[in-house]
Design a protein around this motif. Structure first.
Motif, PDB file in Angstrom:
ATOM      1  N   LYS A  95     -24.712  13.873 -29.439  1.00  0.00           N
ATOM      2  CA  LYS A  95     -23.912  13.027 -28.552  1.00  0.00           C
ATOM      3  C   LYS A  95     -24.293  11.552 -28.696  1.00  0.00           C
ATOM      4  O   LYS A  95     -23.678  10.705 -28.077  1.00  0.00           O
ATOM      5  CB  LYS A  95     -24.080  13.479 -27.102  1.00  0.00           C
ATOM      6  CG  LYS A  95     -23.384  14.804 -26.792  1.00  0.00           C
ATOM      7  CD  LYS A  95     -23.517  15.169 -25.330  1.00  0.00           C
ATOM      8  CE  LYS A  95     -22.818  16.500 -25.046  1.00  0.00           C
ATOM      9  NZ  LYS A  95     -22.962  16.917 -23.640  1.00  0.00           N
ATOM     10  N   GLN A  96     -25.300  11.284 -29.535  1.00  0.00           N
ATOM     11  CA  GLN A  96     -25.670   9.888 -29.755  1.00  0.00           C
ATOM     12  C   GLN A  96     -24.525   9.108 -30.403  1.00  0.00           C
ATOM     13  O   GLN A  96     -24.560   7.872 -30.439  1.00  0.00           O
ATOM     14  CB  GLN A  96     -26.912   9.794 -30.646  1.00  0.00           C
ATOM     15  CG  GLN A  96     -26.700  10.272 -32.068  1.00  0.00           C
ATOM     16  CD  GLN A  96     -27.939  10.085 -32.920  1.00  0.00           C
ATOM     17  OE1 GLN A  96     -28.376   8.966 -33.133  1.00  0.00           O
ATOM     18  NE2 GLN A  96     -28.516  11.168 -33.383  1.00  0.00           N
ATOM     19  N   ILE A  97     -23.519   9.805 -30.905  1.00  0.00           N
ATOM     20  CA  ILE A  97     -22.381   9.094 -31.490  1.00  0.00           C
ATOM     21  C   ILE A  97     -21.597   8.350 -30.416  1.00  0.00           C
ATOM     22  O   ILE A  97     -20.934   7.351 -30.702  1.00  0.00           O
ATOM     23  CB  ILE A  97     -21.462  10.064 -32.267  1.00  0.00           C
ATOM     24  CG1 ILE A  97     -20.608   9.276 -33.269  1.00  0.00           C
ATOM     25  CG2 ILE A  97     -20.608  10.892 -31.344  1.00  0.00           C
ATOM     26  CD1 ILE A  97     -19.892  10.138 -34.274  1.00  0.00           C
ATOM     27  N   GLU A  98     -21.710   8.778 -29.155  1.00  0.00           N
ATOM     28  CA  GLU A  98     -20.999   8.111 -28.058  1.00  0.00           C
ATOM     29  C   GLU A  98     -21.434   6.648 -27.900  1.00  0.00           C
ATOM     30  O   GLU A  98     -20.579   5.755 -27.878  1.00  0.00           O
ATOM     31  CB  GLU A  98     -21.213   8.886 -26.754  1.00  0.00           C
ATOM     32  CG  GLU A  98     -20.659   8.224 -25.502  1.00  0.00           C
ATOM     33  CD  GLU A  98     -19.142   8.187 -25.451  1.00  0.00           C
ATOM     34  OE1 GLU A  98     -18.602   7.410 -24.644  1.00  0.00           O
ATOM     35  OE2 GLU A  98     -18.500   8.932 -26.227  1.00  0.00           O
ATOM     36  N   PRO A  99     -22.739   6.355 -27.822  1.00  0.00           N
ATOM     37  CA  PRO A  99     -23.117   4.931 -27.734  1.00  0.00           C
ATOM     38  C   PRO A  99     -22.755   4.143 -28.990  1.00  0.00           C
ATOM     39  O   PRO A  99     -22.479   2.942 -28.905  1.00  0.00           O
ATOM     40  CB  PRO A  99     -24.636   4.962 -27.518  1.00  0.00           C
ATOM     41  CG  PRO A  99     -25.071   6.332 -27.866  1.00  0.00           C
ATOM     42  CD  PRO A  99     -23.915   7.228 -27.612  1.00  0.00           C
ATOM     43  N   LEU A 100     -22.720   4.803 -30.146  1.00  0.00           N
ATOM     44  CA  LEU A 100     -22.313   4.116 -31.373  1.00  0.00           C
ATOM     45  C   LEU A 100     -20.858   3.662 -31.262  1.00  0.00           C
ATOM     46  O   LEU A 100     -20.511   2.540 -31.634  1.00  0.00           O
ATOM     47  CB  LEU A 100     -22.494   5.030 -32.586  1.00  0.00           C
ATOM     48  CG  LEU A 100     -23.922   5.404 -32.975  1.00  0.00           C
ATOM     49  CD1 LEU A 100     -23.915   6.419 -34.122  1.00  0.00           C
ATOM     50  CD2 LEU A 100     -24.722   4.179 -33.371  1.00  0.00           C
ATOM     51  N   LEU A 124     -19.318  -0.152 -31.000  1.00  0.00           N
ATOM     52  CA  LEU A 124     -18.320  -0.606 -31.969  1.00  0.00           C
ATOM     53  C   LEU A 124     -17.082  -1.135 -31.260  1.00  0.00           C
ATOM     54  O   LEU A 124     -16.538  -2.191 -31.629  1.00  0.00           O
ATOM     55  CB  LEU A 124     -17.950   0.538 -32.902  1.00  0.00           C
ATOM     56  CG  LEU A 124     -17.125   0.191 -34.142  1.00  0.00           C
ATOM     57  CD1 LEU A 124     -17.866  -0.823 -35.017  1.00  0.00           C
ATOM     58  CD2 LEU A 124     -16.826   1.452 -34.952  1.00  0.00           C
ATOM     59  N   LEU A 125     -16.630  -0.431 -30.238  1.00  0.00           N
ATOM     60  CA  LEU A 125     -15.466  -0.889 -29.477  1.00  0.00           C
ATOM     61  C   LEU A 125     -15.726  -2.260 -28.846  1.00  0.00           C
ATOM     62  O   LEU A 125     -14.847  -3.133 -28.846  1.00  0.00           O
ATOM     63  CB  LEU A 125     -15.113   0.131 -28.390  1.00  0.00           C
ATOM     64  CG  LEU A 125     -14.277   1.333 -28.821  1.00  0.00           C
ATOM     65  CD1 LEU A 125     -14.202   2.365 -27.707  1.00  0.00           C
ATOM     66  CD2 LEU A 125     -12.865   0.900 -29.229  1.00  0.00           C
ATOM     67  N   ALA A 126     -16.928  -2.441 -28.316  1.00  0.00           N
ATOM     68  CA  ALA A 126     -17.269  -3.726 -27.693  1.00  0.00           C
ATOM     69  C   ALA A 126     -17.260  -4.846 -28.731  1.00  0.00           C
ATOM     70  O   ALA A 126     -16.762  -5.947 -28.461  1.00  0.00           O
ATOM     71  CB  ALA A 126     -18.645  -3.629 -27.020  1.00  0.00           C
ATOM     72  N   ARG A 127     -17.809  -4.568 -29.915  1.00  0.00           N
ATOM     73  CA  ARG A 127     -17.836  -5.593 -30.965  1.00  0.00           C
ATOM     74  C   ARG A 127     -16.437  -5.907 -31.449  1.00  0.00           C
ATOM     75  O   ARG A 127     -16.088  -7.074 -31.658  1.00  0.00           O
ATOM     76  CB  ARG A 127     -18.711  -5.117 -32.125  1.00  0.00           C
ATOM     77  CG  ARG A 127     -18.744  -6.080 -33.301  1.00  0.00           C
ATOM     78  CD  ARG A 127     -19.980  -5.855 -34.161  1.00  0.00           C
ATOM     79  NE  ARG A 127     -20.039  -4.518 -34.706  1.00  0.00           N
ATOM     80  CZ  ARG A 127     -19.506  -4.160 -35.887  1.00  0.00           C
ATOM     81  NH1 ARG A 127     -18.849  -5.050 -36.609  1.00  0.00           N
ATOM     82  NH2 ARG A 127     -19.623  -2.935 -36.327  1.00  0.00           N
ATOM     83  N   GLY A 133     -10.345   4.155 -29.203  1.00  0.00           N
ATOM     84  CA  GLY A 133     -10.408   4.498 -27.786  1.00  0.00           C
ATOM     85  C   GLY A 133      -9.845   5.884 -27.525  1.00  0.00           C
ATOM     86  O   GLY A 133     -10.410   6.671 -26.751  1.00  0.00           O
ATOM     87  N   GLU A 134      -8.724   6.210 -28.164  1.00  0.00           N
ATOM     88  CA  GLU A 134      -8.123   7.542 -28.024  1.00  0.00           C
ATOM     89  C   GLU A 134      -9.059   8.610 -28.578  1.00  0.00           C
ATOM     90  O   GLU A 134      -9.207   9.692 -27.989  1.00  0.00           O
ATOM     91  CB  GLU A 134      -6.778   7.582 -28.747  1.00  0.00           C
ATOM     92  CG  GLU A 134      -5.700   6.737 -28.087  1.00  0.00           C
ATOM     93  CD  GLU A 134      -4.429   6.659 -28.926  1.00  0.00           C
ATOM     94  OE1 GLU A 134      -4.439   7.183 -30.065  1.00  0.00           O
ATOM     95  OE2 GLU A 134      -3.436   6.065 -28.446  1.00  0.00           O
TER      96      GLU A 134
END
Length: 333
Positions: free
Chosen positions: A132-137, A141-144, A191-192
């Motif tokens: 689930k560490q892919i969630e913070p990744l 990325l979305l924030a950047r 996001g989707e």
């Protein structure tokens, strides 16, 4: 006093001595000849823990019979690096192709994508951390991406308000809508994807190379193409490597037909799952290279002349159109 005085002592750690040293790529990469053969010596910013981990991965893969990468050479103390002062160095065997065995320019992409697929296949879930560490990744990325998109609008406003627009202003404003639309599409798709896969805990993570580029592929004496330069390697979704590869492929003038073949070649070794295909689509939509160009130009992070800047921006916009055209067609739902 030799200008390579920092390099000579390192070889004591390998029970070797350097006969000659040649600067390969300033300021950190050297070719060193010893009685035991030639080596590449690299000064790296990578931390010791990461070098230890990557050295172990590459050694493990070599022991399993994979010859798709050039592993680190270990010291007499069985370390994959040498620390001298506050600098870290690692050594790898120099790869010298046999006469006539140099990799033709048109074959680099095929060889590179196959090595990446093999690396991803052999190291999938190599580390059994919570996937689930892919969630913070993804969140990062979305924030950047959103930050760069917001910055893009500031650049457009600044360019429109100039009394005398620069050549980069003219090119940028002519393509502003297209660049922004690509970024918005990528943010929407990612996001989707995030929302759909939020509860999913079975993502495949692999060791990714992190900088798939023709300069990081060498051919050895047996004609085998091998990966080098793992400084940006990390444990991540293999899709990130594949997206970086395609940006590089189109940057070097790649065409749609070749891109189709390369994706098939990759999937023959490491088939992507449906969620990974969707993630790759989102990654490829984002105009990352041109966003970096504009950030560096408008925030004056590079000492480019106007001619250098406009040539770079024009070329990267052209490559973005090529990549976007292929992405739209290849990932039609």
């Amino acid at each position: 006093m030799s200008r390579f005085e920092d390099i000579y002592p390192l070889f004591h750690e390998y029970d070797m001595f350097a006969q000659t040293i040649e600067l390969l790529k300033a300021p950190n990469v050297y070719k060193v000849m010893t009685p035991y053969g030639s080596f590449v010596c690299k000064r790296t910013p990578v931390k010791t823990g990461k070098i230890q981990f990557l050295g172990g991965v590459l050694r493990n893969l070599q022991n399993r019979g994979w010859e798709g990468a050039v592993p680190f050479t270990y010291t007499k103390y069985d370390e994959p690096y040498v620390e001298a002062g506050n600098q870290l160095y690692y050594l790898s065997q120099w790869q010298s192709p046999a006469p006539g065995e140099e990799l033709p320019d048109q074959d680099w992409a095929e060889a590179l994508v196959q090595r990446l697929a093999e690396l991803h296949h052999l190291t999938q879930n190599y580390r059994f951390d919570d996937t689930k560490q892919i969630e913070p990744l993804v969140k990062s990325l979305l924030a950047r991406w959103q930050l760069w998109l917001d910055q893009l609008e500031l650049f457009a406003t600044a360019a429109q308000q100039r009394t005398y627009p620069s050549p980069v202003d003219v090119v940028f404003l002519a393509n502003h809508f297209f660049i922004a639309e690509r970024a918005q599409t990528a943010i929407q798709l990612l996001g989707e994807w995030q929302e759909k896969n939020r509860a999913h805990s079975h993502f495949r993570l692999s060791i990714i190379h992190g900088f798939p580029h023709p300069a990081h592929l060498v051919t050895d004496h047996a004609g085998q193409a091998r990966l080098i330069n793992f400084d940006r390697a990390q444990f991540d979704t293999p899709v990130r490597d594949l997206a970086l590869f395609y940006r590089t492929y189109f940057h070097f003038g790649g065409e749609d037909e070749g891109a189709d073949h390369l994706l098939a070649s990759y999937q023959n070794i490491f088939p992507l799952r449906p969620d990974e295909i969707r993630l790759l689509e989102a990654f490829l939509h984002y105009p990352e290279r041109i966003m970096r160009d504009l950030d560096q130009y408008y925030n004056k992070k590079q000492n480019w002349s106007e001619l250098q800047a406009v040539k770079r921006v024009e070329k990267d916009i052209d490559r973005l159109y090529r990549l976007s055209r292929w992405t739209e067609r290849a990932f039609t739902r």
